[in-house]
Design a protein around this motif. Sequence first.
Motif, PDB file in Angstrom:
ATOM      1  N   CYS A 169       1.120  -1.209   0.020  1.00  8.66           N
ATOM      2  CA  CYS A 169      -0.125   0.163  -0.109  1.00  8.66           C
ATOM      3  C   CYS A 169       0.780   1.370   0.321  1.00  8.66           C
ATOM      4  CB  CYS A 169      -0.679   0.110   1.032  1.00  8.66           C
ATOM      5  SG  CYS A 169      -1.717   1.494   1.413  1.00  8.66           S
ATOM      6  N   ILE A 170       0.084   2.449  -0.458  1.00  9.68           N
ATOM      7  CA  ILE A 170       1.127   3.651  -0.824  1.00  9.68           C
ATOM      8  C   ILE A 170       1.284   4.077   0.857  1.00  9.68           C
ATOM      9  CG2 ILE A 170      -0.885   5.349  -0.802  1.00  9.68           C
ATOM     10  CD1 ILE A 170       1.103   6.278  -3.144  1.00  9.68           C
ATOM     11  N   CYS A 171       0.410   3.329   1.824  1.00 11.03           N
ATOM     12  CA  CYS A 171       0.531   4.364   2.589  1.00 11.03           C
ATOM     13  C   CYS A 171       2.014   3.371   4.182  1.00 11.03           C
ATOM     14  CB  CYS A 171      -0.577   4.094   4.078  1.00 11.03           C
ATOM     15  SG  CYS A 171      -0.918   2.186   3.908  1.00 11.03           S
ATOM     16  N   GLU A 172       2.717   2.794   3.151  1.00 14.84           N
ATOM     17  CA  GLU A 172       4.040   2.531   3.770  1.00 14.84           C
ATOM     18  C   GLU A 172       4.940   3.406   3.688  1.00 14.84           C
ATOM     19  OE1 GLU A 172       4.449  -1.505   2.264  1.00 14.84           O
ATOM     20  OE2 GLU A 172       2.742  -1.948   3.490  1.00 14.84           O
ATOM     21  N   GLN A 196       3.431   9.344   3.918  1.00 17.16           N
ATOM     22  CA  GLN A 196       2.398   9.256   2.761  1.00 17.16           C
ATOM     23  C   GLN A 196       1.257   9.021   4.548  1.00 17.16           C
ATOM     24  OE1 GLN A 196       1.257   9.748  -0.104  1.00 17.16           O
ATOM     25  NE2 GLN A 196       3.698   9.856  -0.510  1.00 17.16           N
ATOM     26  N   VAL A 197      -0.165   9.267   4.334  1.00 13.79           N
ATOM     27  CA  VAL A 197      -1.074   9.673   4.923  1.00 13.79           C
ATOM     28  C   VAL A 197      -1.584   7.852   5.507  1.00 13.79           C
ATOM     29  CG1 VAL A 197      -4.112   9.492   5.535  1.00 13.79           C
ATOM     30  CG2 VAL A 197      -2.395  11.290   3.542  1.00 13.79           C
ATOM     31  N   PRO A 198      -1.438   7.623   6.323  1.00  9.51           N
ATOM     32  CA  PRO A 198      -1.395   6.215   6.981  1.00  9.51           C
ATOM     33  C   PRO A 198      -3.270   5.739   6.193  1.00  9.51           C
ATOM     34  CG  PRO A 198      -1.706   7.766   8.762  1.00  9.51           C
ATOM     35  CD  PRO A 198      -1.449   8.177   7.403  1.00  9.51           C
ATOM     36  N   CYS A 199      -3.464   4.303   6.412  1.00  6.87           N
ATOM     37  CA  CYS A 199      -4.451   3.679   5.646  1.00  6.87           C
ATOM     38  C   CYS A 199      -5.645   4.647   6.690  1.00  6.87           C
ATOM     39  CB  CYS A 199      -4.617   1.981   5.673  1.00  6.87           C
ATOM     40  SG  CYS A 199      -3.480   1.186   4.441  1.00  6.87           S
TER      41      CYS A 199
END
Length: 170
Positions: A138-141, A145-148
């Motif tokens: 996920c891009i949240c990693e 970035q914004v967390p999930c």
Amino acid sequence: MPFRLGKDPIRHTLKYLEKGPLVFKERVRVMLVHFNPREKSHAGVKDFLHWYTPQIQYKNPNVQLVAMKDMMPSPFIRLFLDGDEEVIVDAEGKTKEDILSHLTKILGKSQSVLAAEEKEAQIVENKSNFGVGCGRYCICEVPGQVPCPSVVPLPKAWRGKYKNGDMDDD
């Protein structure tokens, strides 16, 4: 389709090019092929050039391939390596498969080395890709970035159902 024109158009397909078995070692720089197309004993070299040259060029983009016609009485392949080293392979009376297997054996990378390089290439992939089968799910990693939303709830102002404080907090 223009790439389908010409003699033996199968040689121009990506599927055919990727099946090439000969990947030279890094020290090979030039492959020079001497042959006479009118001689019967040179038929194997002529077929080798016709069928395997596109695959060799596709798999080895840093190797220069040169074919010299009608210059020598016997067919041979000269490979120039790093440091003024050269290897000469006799090709008289050999078939295209014999020539290919001999070149693969003496200056080609083994299957284990190719498998290790492929595995390493998969690991060192583009870090901007994410999803199933990539380095990040996920891009949240990615830092910054914004967390999930499943882990940390988004602020209510960022959610679509809460506009201008119309709805109550949950």
